[in-house]
Write an enzyme that holds these catalytic residues in place. Structure first.
Site, PDB file in Angstrom:
ATOM      1  N   ASN A 164     -95.763 -14.844  -6.829  1.00  0.00           N
ATOM      2  CA  ASN A 164     -96.573 -14.186  -5.547  1.00  0.00           C
ATOM      3  C   ASN A 164     -98.011 -13.794  -6.221  1.00  0.00           C
ATOM      4  O   ASN A 164     -98.587 -13.265  -5.356  1.00  0.00           O
ATOM      5  CB  ASN A 164     -95.899 -12.966  -5.341  1.00  0.00           C
ATOM      6  CG  ASN A 164     -95.631 -11.850  -6.360  1.00  0.00           C
ATOM      7  OD1 ASN A 164     -96.188 -12.232  -7.392  1.00  0.00           O
ATOM      8  ND2 ASN A 164     -95.119 -10.811  -6.073  1.00  0.00           N
ATOM      9  N   ASP A 211     -96.328  -3.564 -19.177  1.00  0.00           N
ATOM     10  CA  ASP A 211     -95.352  -3.143 -17.977  1.00  0.00           C
ATOM     11  C   ASP A 211     -94.280  -3.056 -18.314  1.00  0.00           C
ATOM     12  O   ASP A 211     -93.706  -3.405 -19.526  1.00  0.00           O
ATOM     13  CB  ASP A 211     -95.612  -4.170 -16.668  1.00  0.00           C
ATOM     14  CG  ASP A 211     -95.304  -5.728 -17.148  1.00  0.00           C
ATOM     15  OD1 ASP A 211     -94.826  -6.005 -18.218  1.00  0.00           O
ATOM     16  OD2 ASP A 211     -95.809  -6.620 -16.104  1.00  0.00           O
ATOM     17  N   HIS A 223     -98.809 -12.051  -8.527  1.00  0.00           N
ATOM     18  CA  HIS A 223     -99.071 -10.589  -9.524  1.00  0.00           C
ATOM     19  C   HIS A 223     -99.417 -10.617 -10.775  1.00  0.00           C
ATOM     20  O   HIS A 223     -99.334 -11.782 -11.480  1.00  0.00           O
ATOM     21  CB  HIS A 223     -97.863  -9.659  -9.155  1.00  0.00           C
ATOM     22  CG  HIS A 223     -96.631 -10.306  -9.996  1.00  0.00           C
ATOM     23  ND1 HIS A 223     -95.442  -9.498 -10.042  1.00  0.00           N
ATOM     24  CD2 HIS A 223     -96.478 -11.034 -11.253  1.00  0.00           C
ATOM     25  CE1 HIS A 223     -94.663 -10.208 -10.962  1.00  0.00           C
ATOM     26  NE2 HIS A 223     -95.225 -10.977 -11.787  1.00  0.00           N
ATOM     27  N   GLU A 240     -98.858  -5.890  -7.721  1.00  0.00           N
ATOM     28  CA  GLU A 240     -98.241  -6.625  -6.709  1.00  0.00           C
ATOM     29  C   GLU A 240     -99.261  -6.877  -5.606  1.00  0.00           C
ATOM     30  O   GLU A 240    -100.179  -6.324  -5.448  1.00  0.00           O
ATOM     31  CB  GLU A 240     -96.990  -6.127  -6.218  1.00  0.00           C
ATOM     32  CG  GLU A 240     -95.789  -5.800  -7.188  1.00  0.00           C
ATOM     33  CD  GLU A 240     -94.967  -6.901  -7.428  1.00  0.00           C
ATOM     34  OE1 GLU A 240     -95.589  -8.107  -7.592  1.00  0.00           O
ATOM     35  OE2 GLU A 240     -93.939  -6.917  -8.068  1.00  0.00           O
TER      36      GLU A 240
HETATM   37  C1  F6R Z   1     -94.158  -9.564 -17.482  1.00  0.00           C
HETATM   38  C2  F6R Z   1     -95.329  -9.663 -16.534  1.00  0.00           C
HETATM   39  C3  F6R Z   1     -95.333 -10.520 -15.301  1.00  0.00           C
HETATM   40  C4  F6R Z   1     -95.220 -11.973 -15.915  1.00  0.00           C
HETATM   41  C5  F6R Z   1     -95.249 -13.020 -14.545  1.00  0.00           C
HETATM   42  C6  F6R Z   1     -94.853 -14.321 -15.015  1.00  0.00           C
HETATM   43  O1  F6R Z   1     -94.514  -8.528 -18.713  1.00  0.00           O
HETATM   44  O2  F6R Z   1     -96.166  -8.951 -16.472  1.00  0.00           O
HETATM   45  O3  F6R Z   1     -96.331 -10.266 -14.545  1.00  0.00           O
HETATM   46  O4  F6R Z   1     -96.236 -12.109 -16.442  1.00  0.00           O
HETATM   47  O5  F6R Z   1     -94.186 -12.572 -13.475  1.00  0.00           O
HETATM   48  O6  F6R Z   1     -93.589 -14.404 -15.647  1.00  0.00           O
HETATM   49  P1  F6R Z   1     -93.005 -15.777 -16.438  1.00  0.00           P
HETATM   50  O7  F6R Z   1     -94.139 -15.921 -17.431  1.00  0.00           O
HETATM   51  O8  F6R Z   1     -91.607 -15.567 -16.761  1.00  0.00           O
HETATM   52  O9  F6R Z   1     -93.277 -16.850 -15.400  1.00  0.00           O
END
Ligand code: F6R
Length: 239
Positions: free
Chosen positions: A135, A67, A137, A142
């Site tokens: 959340n 992403d 995701h 989302e």
């Molecule tokens: C980032 C991504 C997000 C993160 C998620 C957890 O490329 O795809 O979905 O994996 O928000 O983020 P962290 O690991 O920083 O808690």
């Protein structure tokens, strides 16, 4: 979805890196995909150590972008691409042509089309490592995203915008991201979701207790085989 709990983040990270290394030993030209963000950094460190010790080579692997924030790309600290280069690709000396990445500064719909076409022709992804958002995701899929989507431009949830500030040195304004879709996650040969720390304990409890539903994207992991949830004991503290 198999759940594996480790006493410490380091052990969780090492275990994930070992699974990735096994995948690559069996298939040296594997397609790999990982989230950026804080969860996988320990795994990246172990991958780099293993590579430096000559235990595995990622030279022939292709790394696919998961992403990106809309409007930024490599060169902006905090962009997913920048993060992946800093913590994984540069230390592993991965060749540019082996990184298939979203350009967050490109025409976003075109970027999604490029990625969908690439994976249609070369996929599925052999190993996918995903973090779990506060959340629930996955990537930037989302809450409310259909499990049937491929790569798409995703309006960002309020929680993602708020939490996302932690990656950036400066105040950034985001409203959209681009992301691989839930279908790519469903089709990957192996899927690992990972979470660490007490801040993730509530969402992990919700994930473990919920039936698959698109309001909690991480529940996609419950709809397929060969799907794993790796946790440290703090993230697992409420289950
Ligand atoms: C980032 C991504 C997000 C993160 C998620 C957890 O490329 O795809 O979905 O994996 O928000 O983020 P962290 O690991 O920083 O808690």
């Amino acid at each position: 979805m198999d759940i594996k709990v480790f006493p410490e983040y380091q052990q969780m990270s090492e275990a994930i890196a070992n699974v990735i290394a096994d995948t690559v030993r069996k298939k040296p030209d594997a397609i790999l995909c990982s989230a950026a963000g804080h969860t996988p950094v320990g795994t990246f460190r172990h991958m780099i150590n293993m590579s430096q010790r000559g235990e595995v080579s990622f030279e022939r692997c292709t790394f696919v972008s998961l992403d990106e924030w809309g409007g930024i790309t490599k060169g902006v600290e905090g962009s997913c691409k920048d993060f992946m280069y800093k913590y994984l690709f540069d230390p592993l000396k991965i060749k540019e042509e082996n990184c298939i990445f979203f350009n967050g500064c490109g025409i976003l719909e075109k970027e999604c089309k490029m990625m969908n076409t690439y994976l249609e022709q070369n996929g599925p992804i052999d190993f996918m490592l995903l973090g779990i958002g506060m959340n629930g995701h996955l990537g930037f899929n989302e809450p409310g995203t259909s499990f049937d989507t491929y790569a798409h431009v995703a309006p960002l949830d309020k929680i993602t915008i708020k939490v996302g500030k932690k990656y950036f040195l400066e105040e950034m304004q985001f409203s959209v991201g681009i992301t691989l879709g839930m279908k790519h996650m469903k089709q990957a040969n192996k899927l690992v979701l990972a979470a660490n720390g007490t801040k993730k304990a509530d969402i992990i409890k919700k994930l473990v207790e919920s039936e698959p539903n698109d309001m909690l994207p991480a529940t996609l992991a419950k709809t397929r085989e060969n799907s794993f949830l790796y946790l440290d004991k703090e993230a697992a503290s409420k289950i």
